[in-house]
Each structure stands twice: as C-alpha cells, then as structure tokens.
Design a protein around this motif. Structure first.
Motif, PDB file in Angstrom:
ATOM      1  N   ALA A 180       0.860  -1.192   0.000  1.00  0.00           N
ATOM      2  CA  ALA A 180       0.000   0.000   0.000  1.00  0.00           C
ATOM      3  C   ALA A 180       0.886   1.227   0.000  1.00  0.00           C
ATOM      4  O   ALA A 180       1.947   1.234   0.616  1.00  0.00           O
ATOM      5  CB  ALA A 180      -0.898   0.014   1.227  1.00  0.00           C
ATOM      6  N   ARG A 181       0.464   2.250  -0.728  1.00  0.00           N
ATOM      7  CA  ARG A 181       1.204   3.503  -0.734  1.00  0.00           C
ATOM      8  C   ARG A 181       0.206   4.600  -1.041  1.00  0.00           C
ATOM      9  O   ARG A 181      -0.162   4.816  -2.180  1.00  0.00           O
ATOM     10  CB  ARG A 181       2.320   3.454  -1.789  1.00  0.00           C
ATOM     11  N   GLU A 182      -0.300   5.240  -0.008  1.00  0.00           N
ATOM     12  CA  GLU A 182      -1.251   6.332  -0.232  1.00  0.00           C
ATOM     13  C   GLU A 182      -1.269   7.263   0.968  1.00  0.00           C
ATOM     14  O   GLU A 182      -0.537   7.053   1.929  1.00  0.00           O
ATOM     15  CB  GLU A 182      -2.647   5.802  -0.543  1.00  0.00           C
ATOM     16  N   SER A 183      -2.137   8.279   0.872  1.00  0.00           N
ATOM     17  CA  SER A 183      -2.210   9.214   1.989  1.00  0.00           C
ATOM     18  C   SER A 183      -2.910   8.511   3.149  1.00  0.00           C
ATOM     19  O   SER A 183      -3.725   7.607   2.940  1.00  0.00           O
ATOM     20  CB  SER A 183      -2.975  10.476   1.589  1.00  0.00           C
ATOM     21  N   THR A 184      -2.593   8.926   4.353  1.00  0.00           N
ATOM     22  CA  THR A 184      -3.187   8.310   5.535  1.00  0.00           C
ATOM     23  C   THR A 184      -4.710   8.384   5.445  1.00  0.00           C
ATOM     24  O   THR A 184      -5.405   7.415   5.721  1.00  0.00           O
ATOM     25  CB  THR A 184      -2.687   9.054   6.793  1.00  0.00           C
ATOM     26  N   ARG A 185      -5.211   9.556   5.015  1.00  0.00           N
ATOM     27  CA  ARG A 185      -6.660   9.759   4.938  1.00  0.00           C
ATOM     28  C   ARG A 185      -7.299   8.766   3.946  1.00  0.00           C
ATOM     29  O   ARG A 185      -8.276   8.104   4.275  1.00  0.00           O
ATOM     30  CB  ARG A 185      -6.941  11.208   4.502  1.00  0.00           C
ATOM     31  N   ASP A 186      -6.701   8.639   2.755  1.00  0.00           N
ATOM     32  CA  ASP A 186      -7.268   7.733   1.750  1.00  0.00           C
ATOM     33  C   ASP A 186      -7.207   6.282   2.213  1.00  0.00           C
ATOM     34  O   ASP A 186      -8.125   5.504   1.978  1.00  0.00           O
ATOM     35  CB  ASP A 186      -6.499   7.860   0.425  1.00  0.00           C
ATOM     36  N   LEU A 187      -6.099   5.960   2.857  1.00  0.00           N
ATOM     37  CA  LEU A 187      -5.936   4.574   3.300  1.00  0.00           C
ATOM     38  C   LEU A 187      -7.020   4.221   4.309  1.00  0.00           C
ATOM     39  O   LEU A 187      -7.629   3.152   4.248  1.00  0.00           O
ATOM     40  CB  LEU A 187      -4.542   4.409   3.926  1.00  0.00           C
ATOM     41  N   LEU A 188      -7.284   5.160   5.202  1.00  0.00           N
ATOM     42  CA  LEU A 188      -8.313   4.908   6.220  1.00  0.00           C
ATOM     43  C   LEU A 188      -9.701   4.898   5.588  1.00  0.00           C
ATOM     44  O   LEU A 188     -10.549   4.067   5.929  1.00  0.00           O
ATOM     45  CB  LEU A 188      -8.240   5.974   7.326  1.00  0.00           C
ATOM     46  N   ALA A 189      -9.921   5.816   4.635  1.00  0.00           N
ATOM     47  CA  ALA A 189     -11.245   5.913   4.010  1.00  0.00           C
ATOM     48  C   ALA A 189     -11.541   4.680   3.157  1.00  0.00           C
ATOM     49  O   ALA A 189     -12.691   4.267   3.029  1.00  0.00           O
ATOM     50  CB  ALA A 189     -11.313   7.171   3.145  1.00  0.00           C
TER      51      ALA A 189
END
Lengths: 304, 256
Positions: A214-223
């Motif tokens: 996984a490689r994304e923004s914390t917000r996107d990962l959580l969403a």
C-alpha cells in the motif's frame, strides 16, 4: 523539484531470503511519511539500502536527486538516519561525540552552535559532559537522534525511534520530530505504534515480505477501509446467531462487531441487538484506525 | 568524486587517536612494560654470553628488535581492535553513514595506528637508555623503517578488523600470525646465526626486513642491505594497502 527519496525497483537478498523484492517508492520533499510493516517486512533493510549500510542487489535510490552509489557524498550529506539499534561509542562524552559526528560530515566549528541547539532541544543539557556509557537507554536514543541531525540533513529517517522508551520521552520525541517537520525537514519513520503514525504522518507505505502492498495518503488509506466498528453492551449474555460472523472482540454482553460499510446495515444490526439480545444498554461506534487497516492488509497478504 | 573530505578525515584521525589515548595505560604503558620485562630477562641471561654484531653488546642489539616488535604488535592491535570493537558494538555505523570515502577511512585508521606504534617505540627507546647508551647511526633510516613497518601492520589490522566478526577472530590473527612472525624474524638474534635453510627463508619474510631495517638505522649495518629492507617493506605496504582499500571500497563485511 526532485523527490526527497526516489526508490526504484530495489531488491536485496540475504542468501535465499528475499528481503526486498522490487520495491519502488517516492517520498516528496516536506512529507511526513510512515514506512510500516510487520517484523521482517524489509523496513530496516530498505533503510539500510538508502543509507548505504547495505548494498542493494538491483535498482536505484536517490536522495534529493543524488544517487546513493554514484553521488554517495551528496546523498549522505542530505540524509540523517537514526538507527534502530541503541548503538553508542563508549569512549566520548555527548558533546564530543556530536562534534565528532559533525566533523565526519565535513562540518567544522561553525556547526557547534547548532549542536548546542540540538543538545537543548533534546533536553540533553545536563548530560553534555557525560560519557555515552553512563546514559540511560532513553538518553542514548536522544543522542542518536542528535547525531543524525548534526549536519542539518533535509531528509531524516527514524527507524523505530520510540522502541523501548517511556511515554514521556516518546511524547517529547514526537514533539521534537513535529518541530523538525515544521522547519521543513522531510521525515520518514518506521514505528510499531500505529496510532502515532496515524496522527503524525501524511502519507503511508506498508511493506510486507519485501513488497510494497500500500502507498497512499493516511486519509485515503483509512477511508478505503470498508469497515466500521460497533462496541455495544447488551442485556443478554449471548450474541444472536446472525450477528456472530461480525464479532471481532468482546464477550458476555459486551461485544465488538465489525460492519462492512457496503453490506451490513447499521440500523438492522441495532434492531437485531434490541430485539434478540436483551436490549442495548450502551453503544459506541468508531471508524477504522490505522491498526485495523494494517492488520487487515498484512493478514490478507499472508493468506495469499 | 572530487577532492577529499578533509574535515572528515581529520576528525576520524583525531577520534582514533583520542580512542587510544583515553586508555593510554593499556595502549602505551602496558606494551612498554612487556618489552622492558623481555629486556630485563634477556639481559640477565644472555648479556655476557652473546655478541651478535662486533662491538655491539647484546642489550644494545636487542633493544631495536624489541622496539620493532612493539611497533608491529601495537600498530596491528590499534586498527584491528578499533574496527572489530566498532563492528561488535554496532557503532561502526557512525563512520559508515557519513560521506567518508574508503581512502579517508583507510588513512585515518592507518595514521592513528602508526602514531600509537611510534609512541610506544619512542617511549621504549627512551627507557632503553636506562639500560645502555643507544645512539642512532642513521636516524632518518630508522624512522622510515619504523613508519613503513607500522604502516604495514596498521593496514593488516584494518584487513583483520574487516574480516573479524568477534574478538576471537582478531585474537587468532594476533596469536597465530603477528606474534610468531614478529618473534621469529630476528628480534632476539641475528638471522645469520640460524641454520642455512631458515636464514634463507628469512629473505622471504617481510617482518625480518622490518626488524633488520630498524637495526640498520641504529647501527649502520644489518643482515640484509639497508636499502633492500626499506624497498621490501614499502612494497609490502603497497600490496597490503591495495587489498585493504579494495575491501573498504567494496564494503566487504562492512556494507553487506
């Protein structure tokens, strides 16, 4: 503008063990980046390859555009690394060791005021003349952080900086790290305290068995995480059979249920609890935490 | 890559010197005491019975040998123990993370080891005057011989430090290679007194030229021609340096 870290198809094996398997990552300048993964995922190996402590078998790494092999001097001047192990040189005092470390980076006396600032900032003032041998583990950890910063590197990698330190020191270290980030440093950290990564880091990469999963923004990962959690206290000691597949924790009238946002209807679940579990006494919902996402992703990878 | 990281090199050199000076009792005084004990014992037992070179008494003959033996052992011990200790304690990362080149690391470790060896040699020379007058016939020759020999062993210490993963490995180098070679190369005797086979075998032993070279500096004559000793030891130093620099540049055992 070159990336703070550009990692391209990096592989590294130790004998038959493939520690890194074609890892590619980019960390932008000014980012606060978490590199997460279970033990043995390859995080420290990747950091070792970036820092030049390990030789990669394939791929390229650049720090602010400087190749870590061809232009190793520039790459290392732009990089500060706090190693995971609590290593120290027993022969010298804190102040002397920091001046020595600055010297290795080509910094002379002009770096001494900055070293004084580091000593104060990391609350090492009264340990300035102590030899490293005499310091507690927490203090040694602070010295390691100071050593990584003596040459004012724009990119700082902290490999589990809070492992084995008490709560107060951990808070102090995060406060200091936030300040560094506010001053413009790019911060990359690995930690097993996922709530800290969640609150501090803007972007996250999860490494598992040598690969980036996984490689994304914390917000996107959580969403992106499809679950929501329901903590509920019921009148009955048994959970209705239809809800048992949702149970992820709790027992005897206090349950933790995991609901798929797209499939499980919250209202229907609450109705079932009201009618078949002796009524709801207390209820609390929460969104997924990074820890939930992490466990979900790394265990899903393990199942493959 | 242009130019040397001079500040880095100077700092690492100063740090390595600081390291052995902090424990000078162990790194300077102790080897001098060991050598003096040899001197006292051999003086008592052999002084009246042996004349190795005409007109040179045995104690005067012995002292340059003991000085070179101490130079050899301490130059090796300095770089080998510093590197091995750093590897075992993990603090070798402090020199691997900064922009220090293989050459800079090589020069700093070699320089500090040479300095320690020369300091031990100098103190032993001064103490030697308490036993017998020790005029030096060719001071420049003696100093060159001492520096070249110390350089060889300092570099051998770097190689051993790179290869050693624990102190036992370093001790093995010391006990099975350095000690026998330094003892058996004419510290206590002239190789001319050996049976012909061993006397000829000495011609292939660089340690013999180190000890013989220093004696040449002291007395103006030696078993082998004076210039030959310096050339052989300088050649040996160049060979060892090429090996050590290649190992450092390739990151052998340091950057796996």
């Amino acid at each position: 503008m070159p990336a703070a870290l550009h990692i391209d198809q990096v592989s590294k094996s130790f004998g038959s063990l493939k520690a890194l398997d074609g890892v590619s990552l980019e960390v932008a300048q000014g980012d606060f980046f978490a590199l997460l993964g279970p033990n043995g995922a390859g995080k420290s190996t990747l950091i070792g390859c970036i820092a030049g402590l390990l030789q990669k078998d394939a791929g390229h790494i650049a720090v602010l555009g400087h190749d870590t092999v061809r232009a190793y001097r520039q790459a290392r001047r732009h990089l500060g690394v706090v190693p995971q192990e609590l290593v120290y040189d027993p022969f010298f005092t804190v102040e002397k060791m920091l001046r020595i470390q600055a010297g290795y980076f080509g910094c002379g006396r002009d770096s001494w005021p900055w070293i004084d600032e580091l000593i104060e900032g990391l609350e090492l003032g009264d340990k300035r003349e102590s030899t490293l041998r005499a310091l507690s583990g927490g203090m040694k950890r602070r010295v390691l952080i100071a050593q990584a910063l003596v040459h004012r590197p724009p990119v700082v990698i902290l490999d589990e900086p809070t492992a084995g330190v008490d709560v107060e020191l951990r808070r102090g270290l995060w406060h200091f790290t936030r300040r560094l980030h506010d001053e413009g440093h790019t911060i990359v950290l690995t930690t097993h305290y996922l709530e800290e990564a969640e609150s501090l880091c803007r972007n996250i990469a999860i490494l598992d068995r040598g690969q980036v999963i996984a490689r994304e923004s914390t917000r996107d990962l959580l969403a992106r995480h499809p679950y929501r959690f329901l903590e509920v206290k019921t009148g009955s000691q048994t959970l209705p059979e239809t809800l048992q597949p949702l149970q992820v924790g709790g027992t005897q009238g206090q349950w933790e249920l995991r609901l798929d946002k797209t499939r499980d209807d919250m209202g229907a679940v609450l109705d079932t609890l009201n009618s078949q579990a002796g009524g709801i006494r207390d209820v609390r919902t929460r969104d997924a935490r990074l820890e939930d996402v992490f466990v979900e992703m790394t265990s899903r990878e393990a199942r493959r | 890559m242009s130019g040397l990281n001079w500040i880095g090199l100077r700092t690492l050199l100063a740090k390595e010197i600081g390291r052995f000076m902090k424990v000078a009792g162990q790194t300077i005084t102790s080897p001098v005491i060991t050598a003096v004990l040899y001197l006292v014992v051999f003086q008592q037992v052999l002084a009246d019975r042996v004349e190795v070179y005409p007109g040179v008494d045995y104690v005067a003959f012995l002292i340059p040998g003991l000085i070179m033996m101490s130079v050899i052992q301490n130059a090796f011990a300095n770089s080998a123990s510093s590197l091995t200790q750093s590897k075992i304690m993990g603090n070798v990362v402090f020199i691997l993370l900064p922009p220090l080149s293989a050459l800079e690391i090589f020069l700093a470790f070699t320089g500090a080891a040479i300095l320690r060896a020369l300091l031990v040699g100098l103190v032993l020379y001064l103490v030697g005057w308490l036993f017998t007058p020790l005029p030096i016939a060719a001071p420049l020759h003696a100093l060159t011989a001492a520096i070249l020999a110390a350089g060889c062993l300092a570099v051998m210490g770097i190689i051993a430090g790179i290869l050693a993963d624990k102190f036992e490995h370093m001790a093995a180098f010391q006990n099975y290679l350095i000690m026998p070679l330094s003892f058996l190369s004419g510290v206590f005797y002239s190789v001319q007194d050996l049976p012909p086979f061993w006397a000829q075998a000495s011609a292939f032993n660089p340690f013999f030229y180190m000890i013989d070279g220093l004696r040449h500096g002291f007395f103006g004559y030696s078993d082998a021609p004076g210039w030959l000793g310096l050339v052989v030891v300088a050649g040996f130093l160049a060979l060892l340096s090429a090996i050590a620099l290649t190992m450092l540049a390739r990151g052998v055992r340091l950057r796996p």
